[in-house]
Design an enzyme around this catalytic site. Sequence first.
Site, PDB file in Angstrom:
ATOM      1  N   SER A  12       0.837  -1.194   0.000  1.00 30.72           N
ATOM      2  CA  SER A  12       0.000   0.000   0.000  1.00 30.72           C
ATOM      3  C   SER A  12       0.873   1.245   0.000  1.00 30.72           C
ATOM      4  CB  SER A  12      -0.896   0.019   1.235  1.00 30.72           C
ATOM      5  OG  SER A  12      -1.488   1.295   1.378  1.00 30.72           O
ATOM      6  N   HIS A  37      -1.136  -1.208  -4.336  1.00 28.81           N
ATOM      7  CA  HIS A  37      -2.435  -0.954  -3.711  1.00 28.81           C
ATOM      8  C   HIS A  37      -2.558   0.530  -3.394  1.00 28.81           C
ATOM      9  CE1 HIS A  37      -5.999  -2.413  -1.511  1.00 28.81           C
ATOM     10  NE2 HIS A  37      -5.717  -1.489  -0.606  1.00 28.81           N
ATOM     11  N   HIS A  70      -8.475   0.838  -3.984  1.00 29.50           N
ATOM     12  CA  HIS A  70      -9.432   0.529  -2.914  1.00 29.50           C
ATOM     13  C   HIS A  70     -10.176   1.807  -2.568  1.00 29.50           C
ATOM     14  CE1 HIS A  70      -9.897  -1.075   1.513  1.00 29.50           C
ATOM     15  NE2 HIS A  70     -11.059  -0.843   0.923  1.00 29.50           N
ATOM     16  N   MET A  72     -12.343   3.753  -0.458  1.00 30.06           N
ATOM     17  CA  MET A  72     -12.953   3.941   0.856  1.00 30.06           C
ATOM     18  C   MET A  72     -13.652   5.291   0.842  1.00 30.06           C
ATOM     19  SD  MET A  72      -9.968   2.308   3.258  1.00 30.06           S
ATOM     20  CE  MET A  72      -8.664   2.466   2.043  1.00 30.06           C
TER      21      MET A  72
END
Length: 230
Positions: A12, A37, A70, A72
Amino acid sequence: MNSQHPVTIAPSILSADFADFGREIRAVEGAGADWIHVDVMDGHFVPNLTFGPATCRAIRPHITTVMDVHLMIAPVDPYIDAFAAAGADRLTAHLEAGPHIHRTLQAIRAAGVRPGVAVNPGTPIEAVFPLLDMVDLVCVMTVNPGFGGQSFIAARVPDVARLRAAIGDRPVKIEVDGGIAPDTAPGVVAAGADVLVAGSAVFTGGSADDPAPYAANIAAIRQAVAQRRA
C-alpha cells in the site's frame, strides 16, 4: 483451491513517501511487489483523506504490475469513470458505502475495470455471499479502514475460511487488508487468502534510494507463509 496457490503481495502506497511516489513504486516493484495498492479515502466514509483520480493518473505510468484501487469513499458511483480513466486495473468498493452495491459493481465492470467488494470487520462476512458472481475480488478488512499501521483483528481469520468455502470454484480472489506482517500473513493464507495488502510491513526501513529493506520485508512475508505451509 490448491492450498499451495501463489500469494500476491500488494504494498500500500499509503506507507510510501508521498513526495516521491514514482520512484517508490518502481523501487517496491523491483523489490518483488506483485500489485500496487492505492488507498483512496474521502474523510467522510473513513476518517482520513488521501488520493483522488488525479494521483492515480499521475502514478499510472510508473506501475508495471497492477493498480489495485481501494475506494474507501461514499458515494462511489459518481467517481467510477474518473478512476477507470485514470488507469485503475481493479476498483474495490465497500459493501457499506451505499445502498445499491449491485449497481456499483455493475458500473465498475461496465467501465472496463475488474470489480471488487470490500467488507469491514463489523460486517458479517456472509453479507458478501450474494455478490460472489458479480466480483473478481473480495477484500476482507482486518482493521477498521481509515488509517495505516493498525493492529490486526484476528477474529477475521475464520471469516476468510468461510468466504473461501462459499467462493468454491469461482475465479474470485480473496484479498486481506490490515495489519498484515510476517506473523499474521500465514494464518490468513492458510484460511484461503490470495492477496495480501501490506503497508508499513513492506515500507518500514527503506526508501527509494535504499530499497533493499523493501525486498527483505516482502521476502519475510513470503518466507513466513512458506514455513507455515511446509
